[in-house]
Design an enzyme around this catalytic site. Structure first.
Site, PDB file in Angstrom:
ATOM      1  N   HIS A   1      62.184  42.402  -0.921  1.00 48.45           N
ATOM      2  CA  HIS A   1      61.856  43.750  -0.875  1.00 48.45           C
ATOM      3  C   HIS A   1      62.360  44.029   0.435  1.00 48.45           C
ATOM      4  O   HIS A   1      62.225  43.568   1.395  1.00 48.45           O
ATOM      5  CB  HIS A   1      60.112  43.850  -1.006  1.00 48.45           C
ATOM      6  CG  HIS A   1      59.959  45.218  -0.612  1.00 48.45           C
ATOM      7  ND1 HIS A   1      59.924  46.381  -1.720  1.00 48.45           N
ATOM      8  CD2 HIS A   1      59.331  45.974   0.459  1.00 48.45           C
ATOM      9  CE1 HIS A   1      59.482  47.308  -1.270  1.00 48.45           C
ATOM     10  NE2 HIS A   1      59.169  47.115  -0.083  1.00 48.45           N
TER      11      HIS A   1
ATOM     12  N   ASP B   1      47.017  51.438  -6.271  1.00 44.09           N
ATOM     13  CA  ASP B   1      47.888  51.777  -5.059  1.00 44.09           C
ATOM     14  C   ASP B   1      48.628  53.047  -5.144  1.00 44.09           C
ATOM     15  O   ASP B   1      48.628  53.726  -4.091  1.00 44.09           O
ATOM     16  CB  ASP B   1      48.888  50.615  -5.108  1.00 44.09           C
ATOM     17  CG  ASP B   1      50.045  51.054  -3.846  1.00 44.09           C
ATOM     18  OD1 ASP B   1      49.766  51.097  -2.628  1.00 44.09           O
ATOM     19  OD2 ASP B   1      51.259  51.359  -4.373  1.00 44.09           O
TER      20      ASP B   1
ATOM     21  N   ARG C   1      46.778  58.828   1.002  1.00 46.14           N
ATOM     22  CA  ARG C   1      46.899  58.698   2.291  1.00 46.14           C
ATOM     23  C   ARG C   1      47.921  59.700   2.706  1.00 46.14           C
ATOM     24  O   ARG C   1      48.027  60.156   3.758  1.00 46.14           O
ATOM     25  CB  ARG C   1      47.433  57.250   2.348  1.00 46.14           C
ATOM     26  CG  ARG C   1      46.401  56.011   2.074  1.00 46.14           C
ATOM     27  CD  ARG C   1      47.171  54.872   1.981  1.00 46.14           C
ATOM     28  NE  ARG C   1      48.091  54.457   3.076  1.00 46.14           N
ATOM     29  CZ  ARG C   1      49.241  53.728   2.718  1.00 46.14           C
ATOM     30  NH1 ARG C   1      49.305  53.023   1.659  1.00 46.14           N
ATOM     31  NH2 ARG C   1      49.944  53.389   3.819  1.00 46.14           N
TER      32      ARG C   1
ATOM     33  N   SER D   1      49.751  47.562   0.470  1.00 45.09           N
ATOM     34  CA  SER D   1      50.465  48.548  -0.687  1.00 45.09           C
ATOM     35  C   SER D   1      51.637  47.790  -1.253  1.00 45.09           C
ATOM     36  O   SER D   1      51.985  47.613  -2.445  1.00 45.09           O
ATOM     37  CB  SER D   1      50.769  49.665  -0.079  1.00 45.09           C
ATOM     38  OG  SER D   1      51.773  50.589  -0.913  1.00 45.09           O
TER      39      SER D   1
ATOM     40  N   LYS E   1      52.132  45.518  -4.924  1.00 44.38           N
ATOM     41  CA  LYS E   1      53.291  45.773  -5.882  1.00 44.38           C
ATOM     42  C   LYS E   1      54.026  44.451  -6.216  1.00 44.38           C
ATOM     43  O   LYS E   1      54.633  44.035  -7.470  1.00 44.38           O
ATOM     44  CB  LYS E   1      54.250  46.851  -5.502  1.00 44.38           C
ATOM     45  CG  LYS E   1      53.438  48.298  -5.613  1.00 44.38           C
ATOM     46  CD  LYS E   1      54.225  49.259  -5.099  1.00 44.38           C
ATOM     47  CE  LYS E   1      54.000  49.559  -3.712  1.00 44.38           C
ATOM     48  NZ  LYS E   1      53.959  51.022  -3.212  1.00 44.38           N
TER      49      LYS E   1
HETATM   50  N1  URA Z   1      55.841  51.841   0.916  1.00 42.04           N
HETATM   51  C1  URA Z   1      54.950  51.474   0.044  1.00 42.04           C
HETATM   52  O1  URA Z   1      54.978  51.106  -0.915  1.00 42.04           O
HETATM   53  N2  URA Z   1      53.415  51.591   0.408  1.00 42.04           N
HETATM   54  C2  URA Z   1      53.222  52.125   2.099  1.00 42.04           C
HETATM   55  O2  URA Z   1      51.990  52.301   2.026  1.00 42.04           O
HETATM   56  C3  URA Z   1      54.259  52.596   2.678  1.00 42.04           C
HETATM   57  C4  URA Z   1      55.604  52.466   2.286  1.00 42.04           C
END
Ligand code: URA
Ligand code: CA
Length: 435
Positions: free
Chosen positions: A82, A161, A168, A183, A187
């Site tokens: 990632h 999320d 947020r 977050s 994923k």
């Molecule tokens: N990328 C994400 O997937 N989540 C965040 O909170 C910030 C950047």
């Protein structure tokens, strides 16, 4: 349990238990906890932060909020990579066939999304015939056979999320290390990764503008991963200028091919080797990242990496003749040079501005409904540290429109040229290895 008590508890700097975090996340996902209470909690977390165990529990609660991808039919350790995002980041296109060539299974699920250029799938679709319309069973079979396949994201992953990220965004709570780390990691884990390699970017084109915060974020994610049984490592890499030369979909495919052949931009190659060596090591195909690196260099040299790329493309309908004849990739009608106004040395290239330029040409999506022009984008001719003569090209623009004045202005603006010599920035600042 009452949400208000948990908000007060966090406001006062106390630790939330796993049961409390589960209550919050499942209640919020189901709509039983309203946005105003969740925003208050997000702000309390922003100021009081969370301990490593709370971060791990928050991550897993978000994983449990939706579907989880089951990759158990795929043999081997599934290592996912990632990147926290950047401009012209061609690493996925290179890494997928590169580590697959050493037997590490790459079961890549990718979205299209918004951004300066398309996602991995968009980029690959510039290869004539290539498609991702394969079902789960075919996907598993292809990964088992060729060690690499790419499919579109399916299922309802981490709805908690999605909801929290949007909240947020409008409540001033995006920039919490705890919330960002949980977050991203939620994923990756929901997508079925057994092990995770993170590329945390720092610099003008990155989410984390300074090294200190990038380091903190990397450590937070590595700790979460290792706390929940996913071996995780991170590299902190430079995004003070775009990576490689190409920013654009077909242009990046071409750059990936060059890199798999050992003839790509040095910075892109170096980052791919660094990330790839962790992937191969965590995938159990080498005793150390160092020996993994030697193996990766070997498959570039002996052509196996490029061969794996061809096999992967052809298994999903792609025309592999583009590898030896890239002129078969989508080509833009016009090219324009952005010339240096003065002689000197390049001291800065605002990566996000270069990304905006590519997007304005049509390489990326501004909204979910926009269509992408796979042929267009930019090629950087000069990078930080390079010297330039007056009138020399800084960037070549590939466009299907004749009017590129705005794009030229943005690129000119993104480059800073000074009279004294400049050193190129380091590519890799730091690494966080598994304990
Ligand atoms: N990328 C994400 O997937 N989540 C965040 O909170 C910030 C950047
Ligand atoms: Ca690039």
């Amino acid at each position: 349990m009452r949400m208000v008590d948990l908000i007060e508890k966090k406001r006062d700097g106390k630790e939330l238990s796993k049961a409390e975090i589960d209550f919050i996340i499942s209640g919020y996902t189901k709509g039983e906890i309203p946005d105003y209470q969740m925003s208050a909690l997000a702000m309390a977390i922003f100021f009081q932060d969370m301990k490593p165990e709370e971060r791990a529990n928050l991550t897993m609660a978000m994983v449990e909020s939706g579907d989880r991808i089951d990759l158990s039919a795929i043999e081997g350790i599934k290592v996912d990579k990632h990147s926290t995002g950047g401009v012209g980041d061609t690493t996925t296109l290179v890494l997928a066939p590169l580590v697959a060539a050493l037997g590490v299974p790459v079961a890549k699920m990718s979205g299209r999304g918004l951004g300066h250029t398309g996602g991995t799938i968009d980029k690959l679709e510039s290869v004539p015939g290539f498609h991702v319309e394969i079902d789960n069973q075919q996907f598993n079979e292809l990964v088992n056979k060729n060690k690499v396949a790419v499919v579109g994201q399916s299922g309802n992953l981490t709805p908690a999320d999605k909801k929290l990220y949007a909240l947020r965004d409008v409540t001033g709570t995006v920039n919490s290390i705890t919330l960002i780390a949980s977050s991203i990691m939620s994923k990756k884990i929901a997508s079925g990764a057994d092990a995770i390699v993170l590329d945390v970017k720092t610099g003008s084109g990155a989410f984390m503008k300074d090294l200190e915060h990038a380091r903190e974020l990397a450590q937070a994610m590595v700790d979460i991963g290792n706390n929940v049984g996913r071996k995780t490592m991170a590299v902190i890499s430079d995004m003070s200028q775009p990576l490689g030369f190409a920013v654009g979909n077909a242009l990046e495919v071409r750059e990936a091919i060059d890199t798999l052949r050992g003839e790509g931009p040095k910075d892109l190659e170096e980052l791919c080797l660094a990330l790839g060596s962790y992937m191969v090591y965590l995938g159990g195909k080498a005793d150390s990242p160092e020996s993994a690196r030697a193996q990766l260099e070997e498959v570039i040299r002996n052509g196996k990496a490029l061969e794996t790329f061809k096999t992967f493309l052809s298994a999903q309908g792609g025309d592999t003749s583009i590898v030896d004849d890239p002129s078969k990739l989508p080509q833009a009608k016009y090219t324009f040079e952005v010339e240096a106004a003065t002689a000197g040395h390049v001291s800065a290239i605002q990566a996000d501005r270069i990304g905006t330029a590519a997007m304005l040409l049509g390489a990326g999506r501004a909204t979910k409904e926009s269509t992408i022009d796979l042929a267009v984008g930019v090629m950087l001719r000069k990078k930080i540290g390079d010297s330039v003569k007056q009138g020399e090209s800084l960037v070549t623009i590939f466009s299907n429109r004749e009017d590129v004045k705005e794009v030229k202005d943005i690129i000119t603006d993104a480059y800073k040229i000074v009279s004294e010599a400049v050193e190129a920035p380091p590519l890799i600042y730091d690494e966080v290895r598994v304990k």
